[in-house]
Write an enzyme that holds these catalytic residues in place. Structure first.
Site, PDB file in Angstrom:
ATOM      1  N   VAL A  69      -0.530   4.022  -7.786  1.00  0.00           N
ATOM      2  CA  VAL A  69      -0.671   4.032  -6.275  1.00  0.00           C
ATOM      3  C   VAL A  69       0.357   2.997  -5.904  1.00  0.00           C
ATOM      4  O   VAL A  69       0.503   1.805  -6.357  1.00  0.00           O
ATOM      5  CB  VAL A  69      -2.061   3.480  -5.721  1.00  0.00           C
ATOM      6  CG1 VAL A  69      -2.189   3.244  -4.259  1.00  0.00           C
ATOM      7  CG2 VAL A  69      -3.096   4.793  -6.030  1.00  0.00           C
ATOM      8  N   THR A 106       9.768   6.358   0.746  1.00  0.00           N
ATOM      9  CA  THR A 106       8.753   6.711   1.597  1.00  0.00           C
ATOM     10  C   THR A 106       8.972   7.066   3.331  1.00  0.00           C
ATOM     11  O   THR A 106      10.163   6.363   3.592  1.00  0.00           O
ATOM     12  CB  THR A 106       7.718   5.563   1.891  1.00  0.00           C
ATOM     13  OG1 THR A 106       7.460   5.246   0.520  1.00  0.00           O
ATOM     14  CG2 THR A 106       6.721   5.680   2.798  1.00  0.00           C
TER      15      THR A 106
HETATM   16  N1  GLY Z   1       7.234   3.083  -1.421  1.00  0.00           N
HETATM   17  C1  GLY Z   1       6.740   4.297  -2.141  1.00  0.00           C
HETATM   18  C2  GLY Z   1       6.349   3.891  -3.612  1.00  0.00           C
HETATM   19  O1  GLY Z   1       6.605   2.878  -4.068  1.00  0.00           O
HETATM   20  O2  GLY Z   1       5.320   4.682  -3.761  1.00  0.00           O
END
Ligand code: GLY
Length: 334
Positions: free
Chosen positions: A221, A192
């Site tokens: 999600v 991310t």
């Molecule tokens: N940090 C992003 C995810 O695990 O979707």
């Protein structure tokens, strides 16, 4: 930009148990890791910090902050740079799809007034961070998800596009040959993009955006759109944003935890290290698996911090008119 993603087994998730932890790390002393409380030095403001070595996004955010004076505009503008880049296979357009071949996006944004907006499981829209901002600014809600988020985006003039690039489709088809869920550390050891910005008056905003874990289950999600997990800002204290294996960040509410540690008197660096240590302590399986989580944080004075489970974490900082990138930070886990 990352081209490989980490995977994990369902067995790994369900086997997570409570356990003990190890000592912390330090980061590049020249740019982050200001230990202890200090008085705000006006020269430290404004500032932008982001997960990743992403000079383009941080430069855009810093320029936007300079032009508009708004930390909110800055983090949105920075996130959009990576969302639009097809070479970046962990965010937005060009992101790797889920196991069924769908690119599904998560993003959120939070400002100095404590307002927050988020979209989860959004498809066919290039700039989920801007949809999240729209949710924040024009609806009574915080999170819109899936078809509802898409409908909202289309009603608000966002263009519908195919996010699956030929490169991402080819990678997915190759993955289908084995369909292996195996932890793989990506080149930069995170995924991310998260940005935090503080304006010259000390007002803080943050944003994060991702296509999530590659080849995830359809409907999964992660932490990135969840306020308090992937991102948290409290303008009285500071902000934090995370990257890496979202399930671990969700279960420890990492960004909220960092802000609360800062509220209790820890520096951003100490707070990031303590949040990583919390993950290691609660989920000792991370010692055996190549699992990465990283955080960056900023406080009201413009002091910053960064820490991750494994070595290799990167961040980019714009402060005092200078762009600094840090490579290959040591991990908290020894
Ligand atoms: N940090 C992003 C995810 O695990 O979707």
């Amino acid at each position: 930009m990352p081209t490989r993603r980490r995977f994990f087994t369902q067995a790994f998730i369900s086997s997570l148990v409570i356990g003990g932890g190890l000592s912390g790390c330090s980061t590049d002393p020249g740019s982050v890791g200001n230990k202890g409380r200090k008085k705000a030095d006006p020269a430290d403001l404004p500032a932008v910090i982001a997960t990743w070595k992403t000079e383009a996004a941080v430069t855009k955010a810093a320029e936007t902050l300079q032009q508009t004076g708004s930390a909110l505009d800055a983090v949105e503008a920075g996130a959009r740079v990576e969302e639009a880049d097809p070479k970046n296979m962990t965010v937005g357009y060009g992101g790797l799809p889920d196991r069924d071949g769908f690119v599904t996006l998560d993003a959120c944004i939070m400002d100095h007034q404590g307002r927050a907006g988020s979209v989860t499981f959004l498809q066919d829209i290039k700039h989920p961070v801007s949809v999240a901002r729209k949710v924040m600014e024009t609806t009574p809600h915080v999170i819109l998800s899936g078809d509802g988020a898409l409908q909202f985006a289309l009603e608000n003039g966002f263009e519908r596009i195919n996010l699956l690039t030929p490169e991402a489709e080819a990678a997915w088809k190759k993955w289908l040959e084995t369909e292996q869920y195996k932890p793989v550390v990506n080149i930069e050891r995170h995924d991310t993009i998260g940005l935090l910005a503080i304006d010259k008056n000390g007002n803080i905003s943050g944003a994060c955006t991702t296509s999530g874990m590659a080849y995830k289950m359809h409907g999964r999600v992660g932490d990135s759109p969840i306020i308090g997990a992937g991102l948290f800002v409290d303008n009285e204290v500071g902000g934090a944003v995370g990257t890496g294996l979202g399930e671990l960040v969700l279960k420890t509410l990492g960004s909220f935890l960092i802000v609360e540690f800062m509220r209790q008197g820890k520096s951003p660096q100490e707070a990031c290290e303590a949040a990583i240590q919390r993950i290691i302590d609660k989920y000792p399986e991370v010692r055996k698996e190549e699992i990465q989580v990283g955080f960056v944080a900023i406080d009201k004075t413009g002091a910053t911090g960064a820490a991750a489970i494994l070595p290799g974490f990167q961040y980019t900082l714009h402060q005092r008119g200078k762009l600094t990138t840090a490579d290959n930070l040591p991990g908290v886990m020894k």
